[in-house]
Design an enzyme around this catalytic site. Structure first.
Site, mmCIF file in Angstrom:
data_model
loop_
_atom_site.group_PDB
_atom_site.id
_atom_site.type_symbol
_atom_site.label_atom_id
_atom_site.label_comp_id
_atom_site.label_asym_id
_atom_site.label_seq_id
_atom_site.Cartn_x
_atom_site.Cartn_y
_atom_site.Cartn_z
ATOM 1 N N GLN A 67 37.413 36.692 43.914
ATOM 2 C CA GLN A 67 35.925 36.807 43.480
ATOM 3 C C GLN A 67 35.107 38.022 43.942
ATOM 4 O OE1 GLN A 67 34.331 32.833 42.951
ATOM 5 N NE2 GLN A 67 32.574 33.642 41.749
ATOM 6 N N PHE A 68 34.994 39.031 43.440
ATOM 7 C CA PHE A 68 34.198 40.029 44.025
ATOM 8 C C PHE A 68 32.758 39.487 44.131
ATOM 9 C CE2 PHE A 68 34.060 41.224 39.595
ATOM 10 C CZ PHE A 68 32.806 41.940 39.482
ATOM 11 N N THR A 69 32.313 39.039 43.061
ATOM 12 C CA THR A 69 30.871 38.496 42.986
ATOM 13 C C THR A 69 30.435 37.485 44.000
ATOM 14 O OG1 THR A 69 31.340 36.522 41.773
ATOM 15 C CG2 THR A 69 31.112 38.410 40.486
#
Length: 150
Positions: free
Chosen positions: A78-80
């Protein structure tokens, strides 16, 4: 590296309306990778997750690890997790690692987590749009950052 660790009674990942992975009791781990992350971050964070004692013992006290309860782990990239919301209302993701750098670290993280936890580690699909369902047990949610180490 930043992880959001959730104690779950169950969790699953769906891509294109097809459930690809699911687990019973254990951890759902959302993992974000930054450009500064290295092998030492993987080593520290996988050890922390493997040994985290947030499952109930026979007296109801949080005293057991995922290994001790024979739980499962679902790991989702999850790059966010490295979103910056300092300016305006549209998050910036410049603090997230480029996929070419992040994917090898993510794969190394999976290997190391499997080895250290001695538990099944299922995954989402790196870079894919996923629907994640979970039943947070407790609720118990822990945020761990390898740069902060709190």
């Amino acid at each position: 590296m930043r992880a959001v660790l959730q104690r779950v009674s169950r969790a699953s990942v769906t891509i294109n309306k097809k459930k690809i992975r699911s687990i019973g009791p254990g951890f759902l781990v959302f993992l974000g990778i930054s450009p500064e992350d290295r092998d030492e971050d993987i080593q520290w964070l996988t050890s922390k997750i493997s040994d985290m004692r947030i499952f109930s013992d026979e007296t109801g006290k949080m005293n057991c690890s995922v290994r001790e309860i024979e739980g499962e782990i679902l790991l989702v990239s999850q790059f966010t997790l490295f979103a910056s919301t300092r300016k305006g209302n549209r998050p910036s993701f410049s603090r997230s690692a480029d996929p070419k750098m992040a994917l090898p670290l993510y794969n190394q993280f999976i290997t190391d987590l499997r080895r250290k936890s001695d538990r099944p580690v299922k995954t989402g699909e790196f870079g894919a749009h996923m629907d994640v369902e979970l039943c947070n047990d407790g609720p118990v949610t822990i945020i761990i950052d390898s740069q902060n180490r709190e």
